[in-house]
Scaffold this motif. Structure first.
Motif: not given
Length: 474
Positions: A34, A38, A278, A446-447
């Motif tokens: 992950s 990202r 995201a 990217r979250g």
């Protein structure tokens, strides 16, 4: 007979309990994948393996070159000890998952009875098992699995936050080094100007006031340079902490100037959708909602059965002879019928759902604000670069010509030089603000969210920029 019945019950309970064991590092591969998807960076969990030596060699290789922001981030993700501690959350969550798959241990109890008027000795032996834990087992496991998945997301978020904090700190340090370089150049110029003023005074071609003004600018330049050097040292040490460096490793080098502005900065389409898709924050909240739903699934049918037990009982009468049979203990739901457990679980489920919606709204707003901050910082830095800095240079040159022609006072020339110096420092801060705003915008996509108002941890003491910290904690 007693021995056979007891052995049978114990074997049955052991079979029901199953066999579960810990697998250290379980879930870390998912985290690593992950993070790579990202951010493009890799992570490593120090476990005393041969891979540790390879990672250390890679870190040393990067430290021997001039570090870029990406390399500083990579070193932090490989070497930051706080992250190594965070990775243990995976083992802790896994332990909870293993525990959720285990039955409670059966309870053995015994009594010995002595006849009061002759006869033998009596005994009561009992092996009881909380059978509700068997009914709960699938639901408990499902809830623990959701919690384990949430732990993986939280660890991923911690990695991205460390990367973000390191990138901000790197730009802060580069800005401080670029400012220090500028201050050093100013000091050389003011020193030369002060020496020239003294020689002109000795020749009778200027006044004591002119010499005093040049000296004041020279002395102030020394103070400004010292303050900027102290700031650069402080920021460098913060980077050392984030990258987990000590000893000889702290002798790394980097470019002393921030990257130049890109040719253009355009709004990105579909940023809200990207941020929502995201978002690790929403992923965590989804897992929490799932955990709350599993808890409600447990509470509804079984909330009143907490103390229920089933087992095998054996009794030896004082006259001799054994009797063996099953035993059962059930609570009578006169008062506690599980209504409180169900109500609590329902409230927690509704709470988790509302928090999910609220966070989604917040993410949409923050990504819009972050994009606006990037465009604003870009325009501001570009304006300094193409308008204000050339204008200040022209003002100094024109003021110098007029001063040479005795048309302006030395104070006006001195002020023009000071304004030019301050404008140079402001441009460096504007350039730093752009790169940090860009990092914040990318961080959301990217979250991970960033605050609406995030001031930089850098300051230019000579220019009076406030000093505060931006470390990525949300």
């Amino acid at each position: 007979m007693l021995q056979t019945a007891t052995q049978t019950s114990v074997v049955l309970l052991a079979m029901l309990g199953g066999c579960a064991s810990m697998k250290p590092g379980l879930g870390f591969d998912d985290v690593a994948n992950s993070v790579s998807e990202r951010s493009g960076a890799r992570v490593h969990w120090n476990t005393g393996s041969q891979a540790d030596a390879q990672v250390n060699a890679a870190i040393q290789s990067m430290l021997e070159q001039e570090l870029t922001a990406d390399e500083a981030v990579q070193i932090a993700l490989l070497n930051n000890r706080d992250l190594q501690a965070v990775y243990e959350d995976l083992n802790i969550a896994q332990a909870d998952l293993v525990q959720a798959g285990l039955l409670r241990n059966p309870i053995f109890s015994g009594e010995v009875r002595f006849a009061t008027s002759g006869g033998g000795t009596g005994a009561v032996l009992d092996v009881a098992q909380d059978f509700v834990s068997l009914l709960w087992l699938p639901l408990r496991q499902a809830r623990a699995e959701a919690a384990f998945e949430a732990a993986k997301v939280r660890v991923t978020a911690a990695v991205l936050d460390t990367a973000f904090a390191t990138r901000l700190a790197f730009y802060d340090y580069q800005a401080a080094e670029q400012t220090r370089e500028m201050r050093a150049t100013v000091l050389e110029a003011t020193s030369a100007s002060y020496d020239l003023a003294k020689r002109l005074r000795e020749a009778g071609n200027n006044r004591d006031l002119d010499v005093a003004n040049e000296r004041a600018l020279y002395e102030q330049s020394k103070v400004n340079l010292a303050a900027t050097e102290a700031l650069a040292i402080n920021l460098r040490e913060r980077l050392n902490v984030l990258m987990g460096l000590w000893g000889a490793q702290t002798q790394w080098g980097t470019a002393t100037r921030l990257p130049e502005l890109p040719d253009q900065e355009q709004p990105t389409d579909g940023i809200e959708r990207q941020a929502i898709q995201a978002s690790l924050d929403l992923s965590i909240l989804r897992r929490q909602t799932e955990v709350a739903a599993r808890a409600l699934g447990i509470a509804r049918p079984l909330g009143w059965l907490d103390d229920a037990e089933i087992g095998v009982a054996a009794e030896r009468e004082v006259e001799g002879g054994w009797s063996v049979g099953p035993s059962l203990a059930l609570p009578i739901p006169l008062f506690d019928q599980g209504q409180a457990s169900v109500g609590r679980a329902q409230a927690q489920l509704r709470q988790a759902a509302e928090r999910y919606i609220a966070r989604a709204v917040e993410i949409r707003s923050r990504v819009r604000a972050a994009q606006s901050a990037v465009l604003s910082a870009y325009d501001r830095a570009r304006y300094y670069q193409h308008i204000i800095l050339p204008l200040r240079q022209r003002i100094v040159e024109e003021t110098q010509l007029q001063y040479n022609a005795m048309q302006v006072s030395p104070f006006e020339l001195l002020q023009a030089k000071r304004d030019q110096i301050n404008t140079g420092a402001e441009y460096i801060m504007a350039l730093r603000d752009y790169w940090q705003a860009r990092a914040g915008f990318d961080h959301i996509l990217r979250g991970r969210m960033t605050p609406f108002e995030r001031t930089s941890m850098t300051s230019d003491p000579a220019h009076g920029t406030p000093d505060s910290r931006a470390d990525g904690e949300h």
